[in-house]
Design an enzyme around this catalytic site. Structure first.
Site, PDB file in Angstrom:
ATOM      1  N   GLY A  81       0.759  -1.243   0.000  1.00 32.21           N
ATOM      2  CA  GLY A  81       0.000   0.000   0.000  1.00 32.21           C
ATOM      3  C   GLY A  81       0.786   1.287   0.000  1.00 32.21           C
ATOM      4  N   TYR A 100      -9.953   4.961 -12.266  1.00 24.80           N
ATOM      5  CA  TYR A 100      -9.849   5.675 -10.987  1.00 24.80           C
ATOM      6  C   TYR A 100      -9.693   7.180 -11.161  1.00 24.80           C
ATOM      7  CZ  TYR A 100      -7.963   0.998  -9.909  1.00 24.80           C
ATOM      8  OH  TYR A 100      -7.743  -0.337  -9.814  1.00 24.80           O
ATOM      9  N   TYR A 143       0.231  -1.736 -12.033  1.00 21.26           N
ATOM     10  CA  TYR A 143      -1.168  -1.774 -12.442  1.00 21.26           C
ATOM     11  C   TYR A 143      -1.349  -1.166 -13.839  1.00 21.26           C
ATOM     12  CZ  TYR A 143      -1.265  -2.769  -7.500  1.00 21.26           C
ATOM     13  OH  TYR A 143      -0.993  -3.318  -6.273  1.00 21.26           O
ATOM     14  N   ARG A 180      -5.909   2.869 -15.636  1.00 21.88           N
ATOM     15  CA  ARG A 180      -5.996   3.632 -14.384  1.00 21.88           C
ATOM     16  C   ARG A 180      -6.702   4.994 -14.530  1.00 21.88           C
ATOM     17  NH1 ARG A 180      -2.573   5.218 -11.374  1.00 21.88           N
ATOM     18  NH2 ARG A 180      -3.421   4.416  -9.429  1.00 21.88           N
ATOM     19  N   GLU A 188       4.287  -6.455   1.811  1.00 20.64           N
ATOM     20  CA  GLU A 188       3.825  -6.842   0.476  1.00 20.64           C
ATOM     21  C   GLU A 188       3.734  -5.636  -0.466  1.00 20.64           C
ATOM     22  OE1 GLU A 188       0.708 -10.343   1.884  1.00 20.64           O
ATOM     23  OE2 GLU A 188      -0.045  -8.322   1.534  1.00 20.64           O
ATOM     24  N   CYS A 217     -13.505   2.765 -28.451  1.00 19.40           N
ATOM     25  CA  CYS A 217     -14.812   3.391 -28.645  1.00 19.40           C
ATOM     26  C   CYS A 217     -15.549   3.603 -27.331  1.00 19.40           C
ATOM     27  CB  CYS A 217     -15.645   2.533 -29.579  1.00 19.40           C
ATOM     28  SG  CYS A 217     -14.839   2.398 -31.150  1.00 19.40           S
ATOM     29  N   GLU A 218     -15.015   4.417 -26.487  1.00 13.23           N
ATOM     30  CA  GLU A 218     -15.658   4.789 -25.224  1.00 13.23           C
ATOM     31  C   GLU A 218     -15.176   6.198 -24.875  1.00 13.23           C
ATOM     32  OE1 GLU A 218     -16.566   2.469 -22.158  1.00 13.23           O
ATOM     33  OE2 GLU A 218     -16.194   0.543 -23.123  1.00 13.23           O
ATOM     34  N   GLY A 256       3.803  -3.451  -3.778  1.00 18.07           N
ATOM     35  CA  GLY A 256       3.698  -3.665  -5.224  1.00 18.07           C
ATOM     36  C   GLY A 256       4.109  -2.383  -5.917  1.00 18.07           C
ATOM     37  N   ARG A 257       3.201  -1.382  -5.819  1.00 15.73           N
ATOM     38  CA  ARG A 257       3.402  -0.103  -6.497  1.00 15.73           C
ATOM     39  C   ARG A 257       4.725   0.556  -6.112  1.00 15.73           C
ATOM     40  NH1 ARG A 257      -1.292   2.894  -7.746  1.00 15.73           N
ATOM     41  NH2 ARG A 257      -2.284   1.756  -6.043  1.00 15.73           N
TER      42      ARG A 257
END
Ligand code: LLP
Length: 429
Positions: A239, A316, A373, A312, A273, A344-345, A275-276
Site C-alpha cells: 500500500g 480511478y 497496475y 488507471r 507486500e 470506442c468509449e 507492489g506499487r
C-alpha cells in the site's frame, strides 16, 4: 527516485534514449528500468534492517515473469492472489518459503497447488476458507501455516476502490471473530495458525493510517499472547504510495521509523507486500501521436495506446504525467488538450484538460508512473493486441514480452463444427 529523465532534449530511461526503443519495438510499449526496480526494493529492504523481515513483492502490480525473476534474484519473495500468480512466482524462481497467498476467494485447485508448492503462508480471510484449506490439507497430508487477515477498521484515506481495511470492505475478519478463531484453532487439525495479516489499502501517502492499523494488530497479538498463543509472522501488507503528481508520500525510511516503536513490542518476523512502491515509477508507457483533432471547444491528441493498455485514468480518474520524448523549440509554448486513445468509449482517456507542449502526428509520448497496475490490468478490449514490454539494464534493452499479434487474439477461440456447417447450408440457400 527513478531513472527516467531528459538528457538535453531527449527523454531517457537510464542511459538509453527512449526514442530508440520506440523505433526498435514500436508503440505502444512499456519500458522498465532495472535500476529503479532494484533500487526501490533495496531501499525498503534496508529501511527494515532493524527487524527480521521478508519482502514479498505483490505480483499483481506487475506480473511479468522477468520482473518477478529480477526481484527474486535480489532475495525478494512474492505475494500472490491466484493460482496464475503462484505459477508465475514459481516459474520466476521465487523461493517457496517466501511466497504468501492472499485473496478472499481461493478455489480447491488453487489451494491444492499452493499446498503442493509448500508456500510460506496462506493469508486467510474467512472461516469457510479455513475449513476448506483444512480439508484439502488433510487429504494431501500437509499442515500449512495460516496468517489470519484481520480487518482493523482503519481509513487509509485513499481512493474508495482501493481502500481495504474498513469494516464495510469485503476483506479480513473482525478482531472479535479472529480472536474466537484463534481460541478454537485446534478445531482445524491440519492448520498451523502462525500469522496475522493486515492490508489497509493502496497508494497510501501518510504513515498515520499504518501506525493506527499496526497498533491495533499489535494490541491484538498481545491479547493472543496473554492466552498463550504465539504469532511468528506479522504481515503488514502493501500500500505504500508513490509520486504520480504532487503527492509527497512517506519515504521508506520514514515509514520504517514510524513503525519501529510498535514493532519493538512483538517478537516475530515481519512481512511486507509492496507492489506499487517497487514497480510504479520504474515503468513508462510509450505511445505515438496518431492525430490531432480540433473540436468546437477542445483539442484532442489521439494516441495509439488506449484504456485497454493502461486503464488507471479511466477506472480511478488517476493522474499520470505525460511528456514528449523529444523537446522541440516550439515546446516553449503549450496548449490545453485531452489525450485520448482509439477505443470506442468516452472514458478512454489518459488526461483531460492537460497542459502539454505542442505535439504533432508521429511524436512519441511517455506516460509516466505506469510500471504498476499498467500492463497487469491490460486487456484485449476492442480486439487490440496487448503492448510489448521492454526492460532496460546497463545500457541495453531486452524484450520481456512480445507485442501480441492478431493470431494471439483468436488463439483460444473456436468455430465449432456446427457453426461451420450452418454457414455452408446458408450459402446453399
Ligand atoms: N497486499 C494485498 C493483500 C493487496 O491486496 C495489495 C493490492 C497489495 C499487497 C499491494 O498493494 P500496493 O503496495 O501495490 O499498493 N489497481 C489499483 C491498485 C489495487 C491494489 C490491490 N491490492 C491501482 O491501479 O491503483
Amino acid at each position: 527516485m527513478h531513472d527516467f529523465s531528459y538528457v538535453g532534449k531527449n527523454f531517457y530511461c537510464e542511459n538509453v534514449n527512449l526514442r530508440e526503443i520506440a523505433q526498435k519495438f514500436g508503440t505502444p510499449t512499456y519500458v522498465y528500468s532495472y535500476k529503479t526496480l532494484t533500487d526501490h526494493y533495496l531501499k525498503l529492504d534496508r529501511a527494515f534492517d532493524y527487524i527480521t523481515h521478508i519482502i514479498c513483492y505483490s505480483i499483481k502490480a506487475n506480473s511479468n515473469i522477468a520482473i518477478c525473476k529480477l526481484l527474486a534474484d535480489q532475495g525478494c519473495g512474492a505475494d500472490v492472489v491466484s493460482g496464475g500468480e503462484l505459477y508465475r512466482a514459481v516459474k520466476a524462481g521465487v523461493k517457496s518459503d517466501k511466497i504468501v497467498y492472499a485473496g478472499v476467494g481461493k478455489t480447491d485447485d488453487e489451494i491444492k497447488f499452493a499446498l503442493l508448492s509448500n508456500i510460506l503462508l496462506f493469508n486467510s480471510e474467512s472461516q469457510a476458507e479455513l475449513e476448506l484449506i483444512n480439508k484439502i490439507a488433510g487429504e494431501l497430508k500437509k499442515r500449512p501455516k495460516i496468517g489470519l487477515r484481520i480487518n482493523p477498521d482503519v481509513d487509509a484515506k485513499t481512493h474508495a476502490y482501493i481502500t481495504t481495511g474498513k469494516k464495510e470492505n469485503k476483506f479480513g475478519i473482525s478482531l472479535n471473530e479472529a480472536f474466537k478463531i484463534y481460541k478454537t484453532a485446534n478445531r482445524y487439525r491440519n492448520l498451523q495458525f502462525r500469522g496475522i495479516h493486515i492490508h489497509i489499502g493502496s497508494q497510501i501517502t501518510s504513515v498515520q493510517p499504518y501506525v493506527e492499523a499496526v497498533k491495533k494488530a499489535v494490541d491484538f497479538m498481545n491479547k493472543l499472547k496473554c492466552e498463550g498463543i504465539k504469532i511468528d509472522y506479522f504481515n503488514i501488507g502493501g500500500g505504500l504510495g508513490i509520486i504520480y503528481d504532487k503527492e509527497s508520500p512517506a519515504k521508506a525510511s520514514e515509514f520504517a521509523a514510524s513503525l519501529k516503536p510498535l514493532l519493538k513490542e512483538i517478537d516475530c518476523s515481519l512481512i511486507l507486500e509492496p507492489g506499487r512502491f517497487i514497480t510504479g515509477n520504474a515503468g513508462v508507457l510509450l505511445t505515438k501521436v496518431l492525430f490531432i483533432k480540433k473540436a468546437v471547444n477542445k483539442k484532442f491528441v489521439i494516441v495509439d495506446a488506449a484504456m485497454n493498455d493502461l486503464v488507471r485514468p479511466s477506472l480511478y480518474n488517476a493522474y499520470h504525467n505525460i511528456l514528449p520524448l523529444q523537446k522541440s523549440d516550439e515546446q516553449k509554448s503549450s496548449e490545453i488538450v485531452d489525450i485520448v486513445g482509439p477505443v470506442c468509449e468516452s472514458g478512454d482517456f489518459f488526461a483531460k484538460d492537460r497542459r502539454l507542449p505542442f505535439v504533432k502526428s508521429n511524436d512519441v509520448l511517455a506516460i509516466l508512473s505506469a510500471g504498476a497496475y499498467g500492463f497487469s490490468m491490460s486487456s484485449n478490449y476492442n480486439s487490440r493486441p496487448r503492448a510489448a514490454e521492454v526492460l532496460v539494464k546497463d545500457g541495453q534493452c531486452y524484450l520481456i514480452r512480445k507485442r501480441e499479434t492478431y493470431q494471439d487474439l483468436i488463439r483460444n477461440e473456436k468455430i465449432s463444427a456446427i457453426l461451420a456447417k450452418s454457414g455452408q447450408e446458408n450459402e446453399k440457400k
